[in-house]
Design a protein around this motif. Structure first.
Motif, PDB file in Angstrom:
ATOM      1  N   ALA A  51     -10.320   1.630  -5.912  1.00 16.16           N
ATOM      2  CA  ALA A  51      -9.395   0.606  -6.405  1.00 16.16           C
ATOM      3  C   ALA A  51      -8.809   0.928  -7.776  1.00 16.16           C
ATOM      4  CB  ALA A  51     -10.103  -0.747  -6.466  1.00 16.16           C
ATOM      5  N   SER A  52      -9.317   1.971  -8.431  1.00 13.88           N
ATOM      6  CA  SER A  52      -8.897   2.245  -9.807  1.00 13.88           C
ATOM      7  C   SER A  52      -7.419   2.587  -9.919  1.00 13.88           C
ATOM      8  CB  SER A  52      -9.745   3.372 -10.405  1.00 13.88           C
ATOM      9  OG  SER A  52      -9.568   4.570  -9.665  1.00 13.88           O
ATOM     10  N   THR A  53      -6.841   3.153  -8.862  1.00 14.81           N
ATOM     11  CA  THR A  53      -5.417   3.498  -8.891  1.00 14.81           C
ATOM     12  C   THR A  53      -4.599   2.652  -7.916  1.00 14.81           C
ATOM     13  OG1 THR A  53      -5.767   5.251  -7.241  1.00 14.81           O
ATOM     14  CG2 THR A  53      -5.894   5.889  -9.560  1.00 14.81           C
ATOM     15  N   ALA A  54      -5.230   1.633  -7.326  1.00 19.02           N
ATOM     16  CA  ALA A  54      -4.557   0.832  -6.303  1.00 19.02           C
ATOM     17  C   ALA A  54      -3.637  -0.213  -6.914  1.00 19.02           C
ATOM     18  CB  ALA A  54      -5.583   0.156  -5.406  1.00 19.02           C
ATOM     19  N   GLU A  55      -2.551  -0.482  -6.222  1.00 24.19           N
ATOM     20  CA  GLU A  55      -1.638  -1.559  -6.590  1.00 24.19           C
ATOM     21  C   GLU A  55      -1.926  -2.826  -5.791  1.00 24.19           C
ATOM     22  OE1 GLU A  55       1.833   1.723  -7.368  1.00 24.19           O
ATOM     23  OE2 GLU A  55       1.017   1.210  -5.423  1.00 24.19           O
ATOM     24  N   LEU A  56      -2.764  -2.675  -4.754  1.00 24.31           N
ATOM     25  CA  LEU A  56      -3.149  -3.813  -3.931  1.00 24.31           C
ATOM     26  C   LEU A  56      -4.551  -3.553  -3.402  1.00 24.31           C
ATOM     27  CD1 LEU A  56      -1.040  -5.688  -1.295  1.00 24.31           C
ATOM     28  CD2 LEU A  56      -3.228  -4.713  -0.593  1.00 24.31           C
ATOM     29  N   THR A  57      -5.381  -4.584  -3.418  1.00 24.09           N
ATOM     30  CA  THR A  57      -6.727  -4.489  -2.858  1.00 24.09           C
ATOM     31  C   THR A  57      -6.876  -5.514  -1.748  1.00 24.09           C
ATOM     32  OG1 THR A  57      -7.774  -3.674  -4.891  1.00 24.09           O
ATOM     33  CG2 THR A  57      -9.188  -4.783  -3.306  1.00 24.09           C
ATOM     34  N   VAL A  58      -7.391  -5.053  -0.616  1.00 23.97           N
ATOM     35  CA  VAL A  58      -7.672  -5.932   0.513  1.00 23.97           C
ATOM     36  C   VAL A  58      -9.167  -6.224   0.512  1.00 23.97           C
ATOM     37  CG1 VAL A  58      -7.549  -6.232   3.015  1.00 23.97           C
ATOM     38  CG2 VAL A  58      -5.819  -4.854   1.832  1.00 23.97           C
ATOM     39  N   ILE A  59      -9.527  -7.494   0.385  1.00 27.16           N
ATOM     40  CA  ILE A  59     -10.930  -7.896   0.431  1.00 27.16           C
ATOM     41  C   ILE A  59     -11.168  -8.635   1.739  1.00 27.16           C
ATOM     42  CG2 ILE A  59     -12.748  -9.255  -0.668  1.00 27.16           C
ATOM     43  CD1 ILE A  59     -11.416  -8.767  -3.331  1.00 27.16           C
ATOM     44  N   LEU A  60     -12.023  -8.053   2.585  1.00 31.71           N
ATOM     45  CA  LEU A  60     -12.302  -8.648   3.879  1.00 31.71           C
ATOM     46  C   LEU A  60     -13.478  -9.617   3.792  1.00 31.71           C
ATOM     47  CD1 LEU A  60     -10.552  -6.167   4.923  1.00 31.71           C
ATOM     48  CD2 LEU A  60     -11.893  -6.387   7.004  1.00 31.71           C
ATOM     49  N   VAL A  61     -13.395 -10.670   4.581  1.00 30.35           N
ATOM     50  CA  VAL A  61     -14.467 -11.651   4.692  1.00 30.35           C
ATOM     51  C   VAL A  61     -14.698 -11.918   6.171  1.00 30.35           C
ATOM     52  CG1 VAL A  61     -15.104 -14.062   4.270  1.00 30.35           C
ATOM     53  CG2 VAL A  61     -14.017 -12.739   2.462  1.00 30.35           C
TER      54      VAL A  61
ATOM     55  N   VAL B  41      -5.283  -9.181  -1.382  1.00 34.48           N
ATOM     56  CA  VAL B  41      -5.154  -9.816  -0.070  1.00 34.48           C
ATOM     57  C   VAL B  41      -6.550 -10.207   0.407  1.00 34.48           C
ATOM     58  CG1 VAL B  41      -4.567  -9.468   2.355  1.00 34.48           C
ATOM     59  CG2 VAL B  41      -3.057  -8.581   0.574  1.00 34.48           C
ATOM     60  N   LEU B  42      -6.734 -11.474   0.715  1.00 33.04           N
ATOM     61  CA  LEU B  42      -7.955 -11.928   1.368  1.00 33.04           C
ATOM     62  C   LEU B  42      -7.708 -11.897   2.871  1.00 33.04           C
ATOM     63  CD1 LEU B  42     -10.804 -13.243   1.357  1.00 33.04           C
ATOM     64  CD2 LEU B  42      -9.621 -15.450   1.414  1.00 33.04           C
ATOM     65  N   ALA B  43      -8.380 -10.982   3.562  1.00 34.67           N
ATOM     66  CA  ALA B  43      -8.247 -10.879   5.016  1.00 34.67           C
ATOM     67  C   ALA B  43      -9.475 -11.530   5.652  1.00 34.67           C
ATOM     68  CB  ALA B  43      -8.115  -9.420   5.442  1.00 34.67           C
ATOM     69  N   VAL B  44      -9.296 -12.704   6.216  1.00 41.81           N
ATOM     70  CA  VAL B  44     -10.395 -13.410   6.878  1.00 41.81           C
ATOM     71  C   VAL B  44     -10.486 -12.866   8.297  1.00 41.81           C
ATOM     72  CG1 VAL B  44     -11.361 -15.640   7.517  1.00 41.81           C
ATOM     73  CG2 VAL B  44      -9.990 -15.422   5.430  1.00 41.81           C
ATOM     74  N   ASN B  45     -11.467 -12.007   8.515  1.00 40.85           N
ATOM     75  CA  ASN B  45     -11.572 -11.245   9.762  1.00 40.85           C
ATOM     76  C   ASN B  45     -12.490 -11.958  10.764  1.00 40.85           C
ATOM     77  OD1 ASN B  45     -11.101  -9.101  11.511  1.00 40.85           O
ATOM     78  ND2 ASN B  45     -12.800  -7.887  10.695  1.00 40.85           N
ATOM     79  N   LYS B  46     -12.435 -11.481  11.997  1.00 34.18           N
ATOM     80  CA  LYS B  46     -13.263 -11.979  13.103  1.00 34.18           C
ATOM     81  C   LYS B  46     -12.974 -13.445  13.405  1.00 34.18           C
ATOM     82  CE  LYS B  46     -16.849  -8.579  12.045  1.00 34.18           C
ATOM     83  NZ  LYS B  46     -18.284  -8.269  11.958  1.00 34.18           N
TER      84      LYS B  46
END
Length: 451
Positions: A120-130, A156-161
């Motif tokens: 994530a150190s060079t990312a412009e967007l982070t996807v956090i899955l839950v 981005v909060l990706a609510v998975n499953k």
């Protein structure tokens, strides 16, 4: 090698140059489905070659699975495939007609949180899955805190499953509300919540018929349209010198160039510059980019800069605009994420790597450690253990030209290294703070490291 069903036409060089580039990272707890999401994204966006898919089908069949396990498209290590977990950061490069992507699929296990920092150190967007069944857990909060510390512009909060909770809107809404409140308190600037099922493909590339109550973008649509700002006019131009080029040939007897990758901003011929930490000044007389002279060069380009004056410059020096030079200091205060198994303690002798320069340093104080559950600060913990986030004060043997991390992610960051074996101990962000309490003064032993 051909692509899977109905391949899109490959982008030409001209088209690639016209599309923007998005660097993004995935994070989440164990078994939240990060690798499956990435595999589904690559598969449904037709970025998987036929032989790759066939290899996944064979591996899946050998494990007794009826359908291809798309997580295997990113879990490349043998240990990852055997255990069904992600261990290393898996980088993937793909493109759609609207944008190019560099994706870092990071591990979810708490043991490998250090790799999330790397990805994530060079990312412009982070996807956090839950996982929709589990909601926000401790590792979710840890990843949100790291994204906030690293100042990732978009989360981005990706609510998975969602398929396992019968696609209930109330489940998604409750998780999104809890995470948004927590991340906002951390200072995350932008949060987008998307309900998905990576296994079934709901809302990954194509809209889901099972969640007609959701009116937002699909996961890929958001990735393709999220703003990516590269405003060079507001960046502090910085060029860490990696190598001094002196061919000393008959054709170039007086050539002396300073090579490196521009960390931020832009440099132009004729610009007055300062070399730090010496403070010597000169003017740019030439810029070579891949052996071709250019008038201007900017962030991430690897260049060789020529100066009008023959001054002493070596690896580790920093070239900056004369009117925009950072102050040099031997006292650095920063928020850090400790990534090593061995604890970081007050009085710890370390090497500090900033850009291309490495110097000796001492940990003078650890004023606080962040408690992830309620974002409270534990004052004067005395040490940090693996995956702890805390505040540190460091004294370096030599002055360093550091920026605040808020101004420059590249020149406002550093790592601490164990001088005995070269192990990376800690990743630090200069000036970042969770409003730490007053520090306790630490005394260092007189062993040649007390600066």
């Amino acid at each position: 090698m051909t692509s899977t069903t109905d391949p899109i036409e490959p982008l030409s060089v001209e088209q690639l140059s016209e599309t923007t580039l998005l660097r993004f990272a995935t994070a989440g707890s164990v078994d939240d489905g990060k690798s499956t999401l990435v595999g589904r994204l690559l598969h449904d966006s037709k970025s998987v070659l036929t032989d790759q898919l066939e290899a996944v089908e064979r591996a899946s069949a050998s494990r007794g699975q009826d359908a291809p396990d798309l997580a295997l498209l990113t879990d490349g290590l043998r240990a990852e495939r055997e255990q069904g977990i992600t261990i290393d950061v898996a980088y993937r490069y793909f493109a759609t007609p609207r944008r190019r992507f560099i994706l870092a699929d990071t591990p979810g296990h708490v043991q490998y949180t250090r790799n999330m920092v790397t990805g994530a150190s060079t990312a412009e967007l982070t996807v956090i899955l839950v996982d929709a069944r589990n909601g926000v857990v401790e590792q979710t909060r840890r990843h949100a805190a790291i994204a906030a510390l690293l100042r990732v512009p978009h989360v981005v909060l990706a609510v998975n499953k969602m398929d396992l909770v019968d696609y209930q809107e109330s489940v998604f809404a409750a998780i999104a509300e809890e995470f948004t409140a927590y991340a906002s308190e951390l200072g995350v600037p932008e949060i987008t919540s998307i309900p998905i099922s990576a296994l079934a493909g709901d809302n990954v590339v194509d809209p889901s018929a099972n969640m007609d109550w959701y009116g937002g973008p699909t996961f890929l649509e958001h990735l393709e349209t999220v703003p990516v700002a590269h405003d060079l006019a507001t960046c502090h131009a910085r060029l860490p010198v990696q190598y001094v080029i002196r061919p000393q040939t008959a054709e170039h007897p007086d050539y002396r160039g300073y090579a490196g990758q521009i960390a931020a901003g832009a440099f132009r011929i004729g610009e007055e510059i300062t070399v730090l930490p010496s403070g010597r000044t000169s003017k740019i007389s030439g810029i070579d980019l891949l052996g071709v002279p250019v008038d201007v060069a900017w962030t991430t380009q690897s260049v060789t800069v020529l100066l009008e004056d023959d001054i002493d410059i070596s690896r580790g020096d920093l070239i900056v605009p004369r009117k925009d030079a950072p102050a040099t200091t031997q006292d650095i205060e920063a928020t850090v994420c400790h990534v090593a198994d061995a604890a970081l303690t007050i009085g710890h002798r370390v090497l500090l790597k900033h850009g291309t320069r490495t110097v000796k340093a001492i940990v003078k104080d650890i004023p606080s450690r962040l408690t992830l559950d309620d974002l409270s600060l534990h004052p004067h913990p005395g040490h940090l253990v693996a995956n702890d986030i805390g505040r540190v004060k460091i004294r370096t043997a030599e002055p360093l030209p550091v920026d605040a991390y808020a101004d420059s992610r590249r020149t406002g960051s550093f790592i601490l290294i164990d001088p005995a074996d070269g192990t990376t101990l800690t990743a630090g962000m200069v000036g970042e703070s969770f409003a730490s309490p007053e520090p306790v003064k630490a005394d260092a032993d007189d062993d040649g490291w007390d600066f």
